[in-house]
Design an enzyme around this catalytic site. Structure first.
Site, PDB file in Angstrom:
ATOM      1  N   HIS A  77      14.109  37.914  56.721  1.00  8.71           N
ATOM      2  CA  HIS A  77      14.284  36.791  57.653  1.00  8.71           C
ATOM      3  C   HIS A  77      15.545  36.922  58.491  1.00  8.71           C
ATOM      4  O   HIS A  77      16.027  35.931  59.038  1.00  8.71           O
ATOM      5  CB  HIS A  77      14.280  35.463  56.884  1.00  8.71           C
ATOM      6  CG  HIS A  77      12.942  35.145  56.258  1.00  8.71           C
ATOM      7  ND1 HIS A  77      12.745  34.129  55.354  1.00  8.71           N
ATOM      8  CD2 HIS A  77      11.718  35.720  56.432  1.00  8.71           C
ATOM      9  CE1 HIS A  77      11.464  34.090  54.986  1.00  8.71           C
ATOM     10  NE2 HIS A  77      10.836  35.052  55.619  1.00  8.71           N
ATOM     11  N   CYS A  88      25.958  35.512  75.714  1.00  9.11           N
ATOM     12  CA  CYS A  88      26.082  36.961  75.843  1.00  9.11           C
ATOM     13  C   CYS A  88      26.945  37.267  77.074  1.00  9.11           C
ATOM     14  O   CYS A  88      27.095  36.416  77.958  1.00  9.11           O
ATOM     15  CB  CYS A  88      24.676  37.532  76.023  1.00  9.11           C
ATOM     16  SG  CYS A  88      24.610  39.309  76.238  1.00  9.11           S
TER      17      CYS A  88
HETATM   18  P1  NAD Z   1      12.616  28.768  48.952  1.00  9.90           P
HETATM   19  O1  NAD Z   1      11.300  28.431  49.516  1.00  9.90           O
HETATM   20  O2  NAD Z   1      12.900  30.160  48.626  1.00  9.90           O
HETATM   21  O3  NAD Z   1      12.873  27.712  47.682  1.00  9.90           O
HETATM   22  C1  NAD Z   1      13.995  27.697  46.831  1.00  9.90           C
HETATM   23  C2  NAD Z   1      13.542  27.973  45.394  1.00  9.90           C
HETATM   24  O4  NAD Z   1      14.690  28.235  44.617  1.00  9.90           O
HETATM   25  C3  NAD Z   1      12.791  26.816  44.726  1.00  9.90           C
HETATM   26  O5  NAD Z   1      11.621  27.303  44.108  1.00  9.90           O
HETATM   27  C4  NAD Z   1      13.777  26.343  43.640  1.00  9.90           C
HETATM   28  O6  NAD Z   1      13.119  25.872  42.457  1.00  9.90           O
HETATM   29  C5  NAD Z   1      14.534  27.608  43.349  1.00  9.90           C
HETATM   30  N1  NAD Z   1      15.883  27.429  42.798  1.00  9.90           N
HETATM   31  C6  NAD Z   1      16.740  26.404  42.980  1.00  9.90           C
HETATM   32  N2  NAD Z   1      17.883  26.641  42.316  1.00  9.90           N
HETATM   33  C7  NAD Z   1      17.746  27.841  41.701  1.00  9.90           C
HETATM   34  C8  NAD Z   1      18.595  28.613  40.860  1.00  9.90           C
HETATM   35  N3  NAD Z   1      19.806  28.211  40.531  1.00  9.90           N
HETATM   36  N4  NAD Z   1      18.137  29.802  40.418  1.00  9.90           N
HETATM   37  C9  NAD Z   1      16.883  30.237  40.747  1.00  9.90           C
HETATM   38  N5  NAD Z   1      16.045  29.530  41.531  1.00  9.90           N
HETATM   39  C10 NAD Z   1      16.476  28.353  42.005  1.00  9.90           C
HETATM   40  O7  NAD Z   1      13.734  28.443  49.882  1.00  9.90           O
HETATM   41  P2  NAD Z   1      13.851  27.293  50.925  1.00  9.90           P
HETATM   42  O8  NAD Z   1      15.161  26.688  50.622  1.00  9.90           O
HETATM   43  O9  NAD Z   1      12.660  26.432  50.905  1.00  9.90           O
HETATM   44  O10 NAD Z   1      13.898  28.111  52.319  1.00  9.90           O
HETATM   45  C11 NAD Z   1      12.816  28.625  53.072  1.00  9.90           C
HETATM   46  C12 NAD Z   1      13.319  29.761  53.960  1.00  9.90           C
HETATM   47  O11 NAD Z   1      14.668  29.587  54.424  1.00  9.90           O
HETATM   48  C13 NAD Z   1      13.382  31.058  53.193  1.00  9.90           C
HETATM   49  O12 NAD Z   1      13.302  32.108  54.070  1.00  9.90           O
HETATM   50  C14 NAD Z   1      14.780  30.990  52.653  1.00  9.90           C
HETATM   51  O13 NAD Z   1      15.209  32.194  52.143  1.00  9.90           O
HETATM   52  C15 NAD Z   1      15.542  30.535  53.876  1.00  9.90           C
HETATM   53  N6  NAD Z   1      16.834  29.981  53.437  1.00  9.90           N
HETATM   54  C16 NAD Z   1      17.831  30.865  53.160  1.00  9.90           C
HETATM   55  C17 NAD Z   1      19.014  30.428  52.628  1.00  9.90           C
HETATM   56  C18 NAD Z   1      20.065  31.452  52.318  1.00  9.90           C
HETATM   57  O14 NAD Z   1      20.163  32.471  53.007  1.00  9.90           O
HETATM   58  N7  NAD Z   1      20.829  31.252  51.255  1.00  9.90           N
HETATM   59  C19 NAD Z   1      19.218  29.075  52.374  1.00  9.90           C
HETATM   60  C20 NAD Z   1      18.187  28.170  52.696  1.00  9.90           C
HETATM   61  C21 NAD Z   1      16.988  28.650  53.209  1.00  9.90           C
END
Ligand code: NAD
Length: 244
Positions: free
Chosen positions: A115, A144
């Site tokens: 992503h 830019c």
């Molecule tokens: P996601 O759909 O991957 O959901 C998060 C998951 O993490 C859930 O199933 C939850 O139960 C689980 N979770 C919560 N705490 C946890 C822990 N301590 N250990 C293991 N699992 C845990 O992510 P999203 O937030 O719905 O985001 C959707 C999109 O946005 C994805 O591409 C995601 O990677 C991106 N996003 C990225 C980041 C980042 O780069 N850190 C943050 C938010 C969203």
């Protein structure tokens, strides 16, 4: 926590798929869990090409807030274990949906970012991509040198994934013998289909998540718990079997 009495060998081809959950214990909010809101907006209403076309300043204010927050976060024990795993298996690939760069900061090198990255920007006119880790940004929205708007080099809802990254991840999913899926709700496609692809090619699928997800139906092994606690335990067992 359901533990299985199984561990891989060095001959295994290991692919790890991570989602926002692996960074939750570092303090990076997931989109769908607690702390997923910024002001009154949902991520699904900001991380879209339509939102950017309508109000690039608003979208960039959100990204500037996220960049500032992530810059203050440190990789956690889960990220560190995954970096160690990379050194232990000759055939290993980490596929992440995360854009935060925390895997790389923990030492992971064989990483496919499905992503994109919040630490890169892309010119909307020329398509050129550059690293940009400035916090704070000098202007919002940033521009830019050619005068056009820059956008975050991330995949927004409704956009295609970078072709090369998706191909590398799909090939790895089809070839692996072990797929470890950490911290993803497994509802965002096409990443969510990778574990099913691995399973249909005979891989062992191991899921780490504190909550049940649709992926449990594909799992041979489930560790219900936070990544920062579960991965060190799982890794201890694996390392013993690998024999140092
Ligand atoms: P996601 O759909 O991957 O959901 C998060 C998951 O993490 C859930 O199933 C939850 O139960 C689980 N979770 C919560 N705490 C946890 C822990 N301590 N250990 C293991 N699992 C845990 O992510 P999203 O937030 O719905 O985001 C959707 C999109 O946005 C994805 O591409 C995601 O990677 C991106 N996003 C990225 C980041 C980042 O780069 N850190 C943050 C938010 C969203």
């Amino acid at each position: 926590m359901v533990e299985a009495d199984w561990a891989p060998s060095k001959e295994d081809i290991v692919v790890v798929l991570t989602g926002a959950g692996v960074s939750a214990e570092s303090g990076v909010p997931t989109f769908r869990g607690e702390g997923g809101l910024w002001r009154q907006f949902r991520a699904e209403d900001l991380a879209t090409p339509q939102a950017f076309a309508r109000d690039p300043t608003l979208v960039w204010e959100w990204y500037a807030w996220r960049r500032g927050l992530i810059a203050e976060c440190e990789p956690n024990a889960g990220h560190r274990v995954l970096a160690e795993m990379e050194s232990a298996f000759p055939r290993f690939l980490l596929v992440t949906q995360n854009v935060d760069g925390l895997h790389q900061r923990a030492g992971s090198r064989r990483v496919v970012e499905l992503h994109g990255s919040i630490w890169r920007v892309r010119c909307v006119r020329e398509g050129t991509v550059s690293e940009d880790s400035r916090v704070p940004l000098s202007e919002i929205p940033p521009r830019c040198e050619c005068g056009a708007l820059l956008r975050p080099d991330v995949v927004w809802f409704g956009e295609m994934l970078p072709e090369a990254a998706l191909q590398r991840a799909s090939e790895a999913a089809a070839a692996c013998t072990v797929m470890l899926v950490v911290g993803t709700s497994a509802v965002v496609q096409p990443a969510a289909s990778l574990p099913w692809m691995a399973k249909s090619h005979g891989a062992r699928v191991i899921v780490v998540n504190p909550e049940a997800t649709p992926l449990l139906d594909a799992a041979d092994e489930v560790w219900l718990g936070p990544a920062g606690e579960v991965l060190p335990s799982l890794w201890q067992r694996w390392e013993e079997n690998l024999g140092g």
